[in-house]
Design a protein around this motif. Structure first.
Motif, short mmCIF file in Angstrom:
data_model
loop_
_atom_site.label_atom_id
_atom_site.label_comp_id
_atom_site.label_asym_id
_atom_site.label_seq_id
_atom_site.Cartn_x
_atom_site.Cartn_y
_atom_site.Cartn_z
N GLY A 87 0.84 -1.19 0.00
CA GLY A 87 0.00 0.00 0.00
C GLY A 87 0.86 1.23 0.00
N ALA A 88 0.21 2.36 0.12
CA ALA A 88 0.93 3.63 0.11
C ALA A 88 0.36 4.52 1.20
N ASN A 133 -4.17 6.14 2.73
CA ASN A 133 -3.99 6.43 4.15
C ASN A 133 -4.02 5.24 5.08
N LYS A 134 -3.94 4.05 4.59
CA LYS A 134 -3.94 2.95 5.54
C LYS A 134 -3.29 1.72 4.95
N LEU A 135 -2.80 0.88 5.82
CA LEU A 135 -2.23 -0.39 5.42
C LEU A 135 -3.03 -1.50 6.08
N ILE A 136 -3.36 -2.49 5.31
CA ILE A 136 -4.14 -3.62 5.81
C ILE A 136 -3.23 -4.82 5.98
N PHE A 137 -3.30 -5.43 7.14
CA PHE A 137 -2.48 -6.60 7.41
C PHE A 137 -3.12 -7.87 6.87
#
Lengths: 112, 120
Positions: free
Chosen positions: A91-92, A98-102
């Motif tokens: 992601g960026a 605005n967010k990163l997903i695990f």
């Protein structure tokens, strides 16, 4: 947001090199690839981040092929203390992202 | 790397009480912070995105009235679990987005050490 796929678990022995591969077929042009390490009852710790080709720091290397649809985290000469869960995130955080997903992560067990 | 401090590390409370968890970026200003929840042997689940000076953005299925988020300054975000119940027992983790500056660099996310909430 690109979905990632990693092996659920891996086993290794002290002193060996460990390579954990992550698939991210839907990676977008602006996406970076970031790897985190997490020990039980602790927050994730940043390991390495890359966009393309190869990135190396004092703890790991990250290999990214030209199509960027996968990446490989390489841990040289692992020790027992490297036993942890490793997460690949795509992601960026800059620009409009605005967010990163695990994802599920990879449980690495290092044996004596 | 950047330092994100999360407090308390562990809290035990009675059902019906409210619990506040603090997340501070110690050596940088974080316009955006994130709150995650994690169950044993599971991955982190994003709960909400906290932006300084504005209302938090909650992920689908997360009750905003249950999990109150305040991001009043560039270095502090708080998560309040209101009227906690045993099913709210979990490991809560905050993270802060650190601006990298420069050109063509991606910003990085740094995490607190987590808070283990146990509701009796």
């Amino acid at each position: 947001l690109a979905k990632t796929t990693q092996p659920i678990s891996m086993d290794s022995y002290e002193g060996q090199e460990v390579n954990i591969t992550c698939s991210h077929n839907n990676i977008a042009t602006n996406d970076y690839i970031t790897w985190y390490q997490q020990f039980p009852s602790q927050g994730p710790r940043f390991i390495i981040q890359g966009y393309k080709t190869k990135v190396t720091n004092e703890v790991a290397s990250l290999f990214i092929p030209a199509d960027r649809k996968s990446s490989t985290l390489s841990l040289p000469r692992v020790s027992l203390s490297d036993t942890a869960v490793y997460y690949c995130l795509v992601g960026a955080l800059s620009g409009g992202y605005n967010k990163l997903i695990f994802g599920a992560g990879t449980r690495l067990a290092v044996h004596p | 790397g950047a330092v994100v401090s999360q407090h308390p590390s562990r809290v035990i409370c009675k059902s019906g009480t409210s619990v506040k968890i603090e997340c501070r970026s110690l050596d940088f200003q974080a316009t955006t912070m994130f709150w995650y929840r994690q169950f044993p042997k599971k991955s982190l689940m994003l709960m909400a995105t906290s932006n300084e000076g504005s209302k938090a953005t909650y992920e689908q299925g997360v009750e905003k009235d249950k999990f109150l988020i305040n991001h009043a300054s560039l270095t502090l975000s708080t998560l309040t679990v209101t009227s906690a119940h045993p099913e709210d027992s979990s490991f809560y983790i905050c993270s802060a987005r650190k601006p990298q500056g420069g050109i063509a660099t991606n910003e990085k996310l740094f995490f607190g050490s987590g808070t283990q909430l146990s509701v009796l």
